[in-house]
Design a protein around this motif. Structure first.
Motif, mmCIF file in Angstrom:
data_model
loop_
_atom_site.group_PDB
_atom_site.id
_atom_site.type_symbol
_atom_site.label_atom_id
_atom_site.label_comp_id
_atom_site.label_asym_id
_atom_site.label_seq_id
_atom_site.Cartn_x
_atom_site.Cartn_y
_atom_site.Cartn_z
ATOM 1 N N ILE A 382 43.612 33.768 12.178
ATOM 2 C CA ILE A 382 43.489 32.431 12.793
ATOM 3 C C ILE A 382 42.762 31.457 11.858
ATOM 4 O O ILE A 382 43.238 30.346 11.619
ATOM 5 N N PRO A 383 41.619 31.847 11.256
ATOM 6 C CA PRO A 383 40.924 30.872 10.381
ATOM 7 C C PRO A 383 41.818 30.401 9.228
ATOM 8 O O PRO A 383 41.860 29.221 8.917
ATOM 9 N N GLN A 384 42.579 31.339 8.641
ATOM 10 C CA GLN A 384 43.476 30.938 7.542
ATOM 11 C C GLN A 384 44.561 29.983 8.057
ATOM 12 O O GLN A 384 44.896 28.990 7.412
ATOM 13 N N LEU A 385 45.100 30.289 9.227
ATOM 14 C CA LEU A 385 46.151 29.428 9.780
ATOM 15 C C LEU A 385 45.630 28.003 9.910
ATOM 16 O O LEU A 385 46.282 27.042 9.496
ATOM 17 N N VAL A 386 44.418 27.865 10.438
ATOM 18 C CA VAL A 386 43.871 26.511 10.640
ATOM 19 C C VAL A 386 43.550 25.864 9.292
ATOM 20 O O VAL A 386 43.985 24.741 9.004
ATOM 21 N N ASP A 387 42.828 26.563 8.432
ATOM 22 C CA ASP A 387 42.408 25.959 7.152
ATOM 23 C C ASP A 387 43.609 25.663 6.257
ATOM 24 O O ASP A 387 43.801 24.532 5.811
ATOM 25 N N GLU A 388 44.443 26.682 6.031
ATOM 26 C CA GLU A 388 45.565 26.480 5.100
ATOM 27 C C GLU A 388 46.613 25.547 5.712
ATOM 28 O O GLU A 388 47.205 24.718 5.031
ATOM 29 N N GLY A 389 46.818 25.661 7.012
ATOM 30 C CA GLY A 389 47.811 24.791 7.663
ATOM 31 C C GLY A 389 47.409 23.340 7.574
ATOM 32 O O GLY A 389 48.186 22.478 7.147
ATOM 33 N N MET A 390 46.157 23.046 7.920
ATOM 34 C CA MET A 390 45.715 21.648 7.905
ATOM 35 C C MET A 390 45.641 21.113 6.480
ATOM 36 O O MET A 390 45.996 19.958 6.227
ATOM 37 N N ALA A 391 45.253 21.947 5.525
ATOM 38 C CA ALA A 391 45.200 21.486 4.119
ATOM 39 C C ALA A 391 46.613 21.108 3.660
ATOM 40 O O ALA A 391 46.837 20.027 3.092
ATOM 41 N N ALA A 392 47.569 21.960 3.977
ATOM 42 C CA ALA A 392 48.956 21.685 3.548
ATOM 43 C C ALA A 392 49.499 20.445 4.267
ATOM 44 O O ALA A 392 50.182 19.608 3.667
ATOM 45 N N LEU A 393 49.154 20.283 5.538
ATOM 46 C CA LEU A 393 49.664 19.122 6.297
ATOM 47 C C LEU A 393 49.037 17.829 5.785
ATOM 48 O O LEU A 393 49.704 16.809 5.617
#
Ligand code: FAD
Ligand code: MLT
Ligand code: ZN
Length: 495
Positions: A382-393
């Protein structure tokens, strides 16, 4: 009277057109003979609510809306439609978030009727000693929760749509909600089904057995099938002991990583008493505060100071309230001393607990239109999904905002993306596919799912083809062909 126009009888209810032009095969007359003219709706006014989905993102039209009142009537309706080659769109509460419950706009020329289960809302039996309740598909979820509670039991399926969604739809979407952490998805809560098959035959699998190893477990074909394999008309559902003690905590955490650490720490200390564990970002809390203020009701911020992330946790048990409160407070204190939470507010009354849950349940409405995702990854990711997802977005859509909330205990987040203002959000929605692509790329890397609990419906029917193997599609299509060779059940959804 041509087309969907209708006469009105002396009660003002639309009666079906009898002329051939509007009813070429005479199907509507035959359907009316089964369900009664009052339960066959054709006029635009009578059918509008059935032809558009809850999010108003999908709208279709059918020949009619048919509202049978019994399994036998459902069977006759389905058989008549099969004989006429007319598709059937099963509908219960019409709260689908993926356009699954409304006719598709272009059904490849195929006529469709919406088959509404809403009139089939009887609770047929409740067996407290067997901890089961037998209900019809049109029972509103909240009514089943209520019936269980009155019998001193708990039916634990719980979601923000529970006042409208119905058991048939819950089964057909394998609904999740806030109690999955302890009780599982709808699939885990069903023991038996009654289903009308696409040819009109009735399969009565209404067994209340917890063990029955006699061949394939057929009910699980229909759970989560989104109406594409048959019409669920009744179910035997599991009941659980009704908790006599409960604690509700609003907890501030530093970030999703700390939320996941807190989940592990509380489960270590409280075990299965931890019933719900919902992540709520500050952005979501602010949107609820603004939304309710605009509607004239204030939503107080449960904690002093602003934190970026919160968890709403529910702890329940049998036994005395004081004992559970003491145990919960001790667990939270230990977590605070270990530095895995920043602050906590414990509800001191049922009303305070409800006020905290109202915040959570208002989130979907408070940020109505944006680019929505209902995704899942292993909890540890979950932490990676939030961090990496928001960074990419943010790299691709500078200034975008993540309305991130949901069932973190199941690894399931509602990952809804907007901009700071409405015009920006509308512009972003026009690029939904590009936004999805960024989220799904991160998801693929983390071995996640593009639909954790809402299903595929129309919304994700194309996208899923990029995320499942050819073999998986072959198996699903062979099951579909075996049960619904004419492809009459809910065309344009799932496959
Ligand atoms: P419908 O919308 O009527 O139908 C859903 C699907 O099931 C359609 O494909 C339909 O064709 C099929 N279907 C309906 N009835 C039958 C039947 N009797 N037999 C066969 N097929 C049938 N979902 C979650 O999982 N978790 C959540 O937390 C959650 N929160 C929500 C919050 C809000 C505010 C809203 C609006 C929706 C939410 N949902 C959630 C989505 C939705 O409520 C669920 O998918 C629910 O299970 C749908 O039930 P329904 O009775 O409205 O089904
Ligand atoms: C919820 O958990 O509230 C819903 O599944 C999310 C949504 O409405 O998008
Ligand atoms: Zn949800």
């Amino acid at each position: 009277m041509a087309g969907g126009g209708a006469n009105r009888d002396n009660t003002g209810m639309a009666t079906i057109p009898h002329d051939a032009a509007a009813d070429p095969s005479g199907l509507l007359s035959r359907l009316a003979a089964v369900v009664g003219e009052r339960n066959l709706l054709t006029s635009a006014a009578d059918t509008a609510a059935y032809y558009t989905d809850w999010r108003r993102a999908f709208s279709g039209a059918g020949l009619a809306v048919v509202r049978p009142g019994s399994t036998e009537e459902v069977a006759q309706v389905v058989a008549l439609c099969a004989a006429a080659g007319v598709a059937v769109v099963p509908q219960s509460g019409n709260t689908s978030l993926v356009g699954g419950s409304v006719p598709i706009a272009a059904a490849g020329g195929r006529a469709q009727v919406v088959l509404s289960l809403a009139r089939m809302n009887r609770i047929r039996a409740l067996d407290a000693l067997n901890d089961t309740v037998t209900v019809e598909a049109g029972c509103v979820l909240q009514a089943v929760q209520q019936a269980a509670s009155e019998a001193g039991r708990l039916f634990p399926l719980s979601l923000a749509a529970e006042g409208s969604c119905q058991i048939g739809g819950n089964l057909s979407t394998n609904a999740g909600g806030v109690g999955v952490l302890r009780y599982g998805n709808t699939r885990d809560l069903v023991l038996g089904l009654e289903v009308v098959l696409p040819d009109g035959r009735v399969w009565n699998g209404l067994k209340g057995l917890r063990k029955d190893n006699t061949g394939y477990d057929l009910k699980h074909l229909f759970v989560g099938a989104e109406g594409t394999l048959g019409v669920i008309t009744a179910a035997v559902l599991k009941l659980f002991p009704k908790p006599s003690a409960s604690c509700t905590a609003w907890i501030a955490v530093r970030d999703p990583l700390q939320a996941v650490e807190l989940l592990a720490a509380l489960r270590a200390r409280l075990g299965d008493r931890l019933t719900a564990f919902e992540l709520i970002s500050r952005v979501c809390l602010d949107s609820v505060i603004a939304f309710t203020k605009a509607k004239g009701t204030a939503t107080p911020d449960p904690l002093p100071g602003r934190h970026d992330w919160y968890v709403l946790a529910e702890i329940t048990d049998g036994g005395a309230q004081a004992a559970l409160a003491e145990r919960t407070e001790a667990a939270l204190m230990e977590c605070a001393e270990a530095g895995i939470l920043a602050d906590v507010a414990l509800a001191q009354s049922e009303a305070q607990a409800q006020a905290l849950w109202n915040i959570r349940e208002t989130i979907p409405e408070a940020q109505f239109a944006n680019v929505k995702h209902d995704v899942s990854v292993p909890v540890s990711k979950i932490p990676q999904l939030v961090d990496e997802g928001m960074a990419a977005l943010r790299a691709k859509f500078p200034g975008c905002v993540g309305y991130i909330f949901g069932h973190i205990g199941d690894g399931n987040l509602h990952y809804n993306i907007g901009m700071a203002d409405e015009a920006g959000t509308r512009a972003l929605m026009a690029q939904s596919k590009a936004v999805n692509a960024v989220v799904y790329e991160v998801l693929a890397r983390l071995n996640g799912s593009i639909s954790a609990e809402h299903g595929l419906g129309q919304l994700k029917r194309e996208e899923i083809r990029k995320h499942k193997s050819a073999l998986e599609f072959e198996l699903m299509e062979r099951i579909k062909a075996a049960l619904d060779p004419q492809g009459l059940m809910n065309p344009g959804k799932v496959l």
